[in-house]
Enzyme design. Structure first.
Site, PDB file in Angstrom:
ATOM      1  CG  ASN A  25      -0.411   0.289   2.858  1.00 26.85           C
ATOM      2  OD1 ASN A  25       0.804   0.085   2.754  1.00 26.85           O
ATOM      3  ND2 ASN A  25      -1.237   0.123   3.867  1.00 26.85           N
ATOM      4  CG  ASP A 204       9.607 -14.016  20.418  1.00 20.69           C
ATOM      5  OD1 ASP A 204      10.499 -14.387  19.544  1.00 20.69           O
ATOM      6  OD2 ASP A 204       8.940 -13.924  21.194  1.00 20.69           O
ATOM      7  CD  GLU A 260      13.747 -17.255  19.627  1.00 25.60           C
ATOM      8  OE1 GLU A 260      15.306 -16.171  19.352  1.00 25.60           O
ATOM      9  OE2 GLU A 260      13.461 -17.024  20.072  1.00 25.60           O
TER      10      GLU A 260
HETATM   11  C1  GLC Z   1      13.332 -14.191  19.892  1.00 24.10           C
HETATM   12  C2  GLC Z   1      12.723 -13.084  18.086  1.00 24.10           C
HETATM   13  C3  GLC Z   1      13.640 -11.535  18.821  1.00 24.10           C
HETATM   14  C4  GLC Z   1      12.518 -10.624  19.748  1.00 24.10           C
HETATM   15  C5  GLC Z   1      12.645 -11.870  20.973  1.00 24.10           C
HETATM   16  C6  GLC Z   1      11.877 -11.122  21.190  1.00 24.10           C
HETATM   17  O1  GLC Z   1      14.358 -13.750  20.095  1.00 24.10           O
HETATM   18  O2  GLC Z   1      13.129 -13.577  17.405  1.00 24.10           O
HETATM   19  O3  GLC Z   1      13.164 -11.116  17.010  1.00 24.10           O
HETATM   20  O4  GLC Z   1      13.343 -10.230  19.934  1.00 24.10           O
HETATM   21  O5  GLC Z   1      12.016 -12.868  20.736  1.00 24.10           O
HETATM   22  O6  GLC Z   1      10.193 -11.284  21.640  1.00 24.10           O
END
Ligand code: GLC
Length: 534
Positions: A25, A204, A260
């Site tokens: 956009n 995350d 992660e």
């Molecule tokens: C994870 C994400 C990162 C973020 C952090 C806090 O490591 O990949 O980008 O800043 O978590 O949420």
């Protein structure tokens, strides 16, 4: 797909950093409309799925990892209708859509945190977070010595004197996962998005959900000590109970969970991959390894052994939105810390040509291994880190919280170049939220599309060959090839990587793909090849 070989076990997943992918956009920020218009591009790459970084309502203090409403799309990214439309369009093209679940913390603008601030110490509203009294006579010292990941203390004091925990920015208060309300809320959030067609979640800060209830200082032996250092908020065994509950929910939808988890090696990472927990967990040792045959071999062995012990496969990754791009990492001498170099390293140490050669080899190495692989947008174009972003454009909270001692992650988040020329090289109709280097037109999709030997075509071809020859088999064994070489067989395909400074003879067999021009039966320095045995 056959039982035992579900789609994700050997998938190639493409990470879309939404703010920087494509701006539909013209406001300078990538959005859902932008992704939808480029779905055919993702299809043409041959990936199986996309993982989209957080798109929820957020003040954007940490690029959307500060979520104020988990069930609504941030207006700068689009609308819920567009989000559902994207998931449907993607599915129509055979692409799964993974979302980003941010369960460790909310934004300080989340209604729960606002309620907590307005409530008294000891109230149920405060119990959803980690509120504590301070130490010292007036409680004026933080409750623990924990430091925030972005710099500074992990605690901030509120008006009535209590402190709250935030492992990241002070606008990202950590949730208290021993509160049943928190658990119930996230189960509902999972269902909300699974009902809308999400194929699963990248989770995350998967290693951070549980904190030691005694809140000990770091460095005190509280029984969680590994390798001599106690980290009372990382990789605590109790967090696995939370994962098992999530797994039951996603199983109802045949969804997947990707961790992660920043933990100490495969002894710990394997726990996340037990059959009733995550489906995948990124191998960050591989991502962070220097370009060194011995080190890479050790990391690959550890992953193959560690994952098979729990019936899982590794999940390889060379970069993401948090790390210096591989073209730049591999272009620096091994003893240089790329993150520190961004701020004040000697620029003459960087050899971008060498970095790109190695990054292209690394792609063939990664895509040749058993397991799944995640690509970070732009790596298929060979984009380098933008290391010279001016300080005034930096948005990563790391820059401010580290008191300008770490430049942060913006350099890997610069908007993608789609066109060889024009405003923001086709990212949008005007500029992007971060400036692109003037020469990025030559790295654009338009400049590489259909061009033999381009990095884009290398990725396309490798992904295609992988689906033809490698998907469906976990077969793997090393072939002894001496120092500075990694050679392994994957069934009928042999993968050869030359880490050394000299050319080496290529083994016999039909050459399927090479990362460097292959002439005269040799593989040049820093090159990789896949061959089919005769
Ligand atoms: C994870 C994400 C990162 C973020 C952090 C806090 O490591 O990949 O980008 O800043 O978590 O949420």
């Amino acid at each position: 797909m056959a039982p035992g070989h579900p789609w994700w076990r050997q998938a190639v997943v493409y990470q879309v950093y939404l703010r920087s992918f494509a701006d539909g956009n013209g406001d300078g920020t990538g959005d859902i409309r932008g992704i939808r218009s480029h779905l055919p591009y993702l299809r043409s790459l041959g990936v199986d799925a996309v993982w989209i970084n957080p798109w929820y309502v957020s003040p954007m203090n940490d690029g959307g990892y500060d979520v104020a409403d988990y069930r609504a799309i941030d207006p700068q990214f689009g609308t819920m209708d567009e989000a559902i439309g994207l998931i449907e369009d993607a599915r129509g093209l055979g692409l799964h859509v993974l979302l980003d679940l941010v369960p460790n913390h909310t934004s300080s603008a989340h209604p729960w945190f606002e309620e907590a601030l307005a409530s008294a110490p000891g109230s149920p509203a405060r119990d959803r977070y980690h509120f504590r009294s301070g130490r010292g006579p007036n409680g004026s010292r933080a409750p623990t010595n924990w430091a925030g990941v972005f710099g500074g203390s992990a605690w901030t004091r509120v008006d009535d004197g209590e402190w709250y925990l935030h492992l990241f920015d002070q606008t990202q208060p950590d949730l208290n996962w021993s509160s049943p309300e928190v658990a119930a809320e996230f189960e509902d959030i999972l269902r909300f998005w699974l009902e809308k067609g999400a194929a699963g979640f990248r989770v995350d800060v998967a290693n951070g959900l549980v904190k030691d209830p005694e809140y000990p200082d770091i460095g005190i032996d509280d029984g969680n000590s590994r390798g001599g250092v106690s980290i009372p908020y990382s990789d605590l065994d109790l967090l696995h109970d939370i994962v098992r509950d999530w797994r039951k929910v996603v199983d109802e939808y045949e969804g997947i969970l990707v961790a992660e988890a920043w933990v100490d090696g495969w002894d710990r990472l394997a726990n996340y991959l037990r059959p009733d927990e995550y489906h995948q967990a990124f191998d960050f040792d591989f991502m962070q390894a220097p370009w060194d045959a011995d080190i890479m071999k050790g990391i690959i062995d550890a992953a193959l052994i560690g994952s098979s012990g729990v019936g899982a496969v590794p999940t390889w990754v060379l970069s993401n939105h948090d790390i210096v791009r591989q073209v730049t990492r591999y272009g620096l001498p091994q003893d240089v810390d790329a993150r520190a170099w961004l701020l004040k390293g000697d620029r003459s140490l960087l050899d971008p040509g060498l970095g790109l050669r190695r990054a292209r080899s690394a792609a063939l190495l990664m895509l040749g291994l058993p397991g799944s692989a995640y690509l970070y947008q732009g790596e298929e174009l060979g984009l380098p880190e933008v290391h010279d972003l001016p300080f005034e454009v930096l948005e990563d909270p790391t820059w401010v919280r580290s008191r300008h001692t770490r430049k942060g992650r913006d350099g890997c988040r610069v908007p993608l170049p789609w066109a060889a020329s024009g405003p923001s090289f086709g990212f949008g109709t005007d500029g992007g939220w971060l400036p692109q280097p003037a020469d990025w037109g030559s790295l654009s999709v338009e400049a590489q599309d259909g061009v033999p030997g381009s990095t884009l075509e290398l990725y396309r071809e490798a992904i295609d060959l992988r689906s033809r020859y490698l998907v469906g088999t976990d077969k793997f064994h090393w072939v002894d090839a001496g120092d500075e070489m990694l050679v392994f067989d994957r069934g009928q395909v042999r993968v050869v990587v030359n880490f050394g400074a000299d050319p080496v003879p290529l083994p016999h067999g039909e050459i399927l793909i090479t990362s460097v021009p292959a002439g005269d039966g040799v593989l040049t320095s820093q090159g990789a090849a896949w061959l089919r045995s005769d």
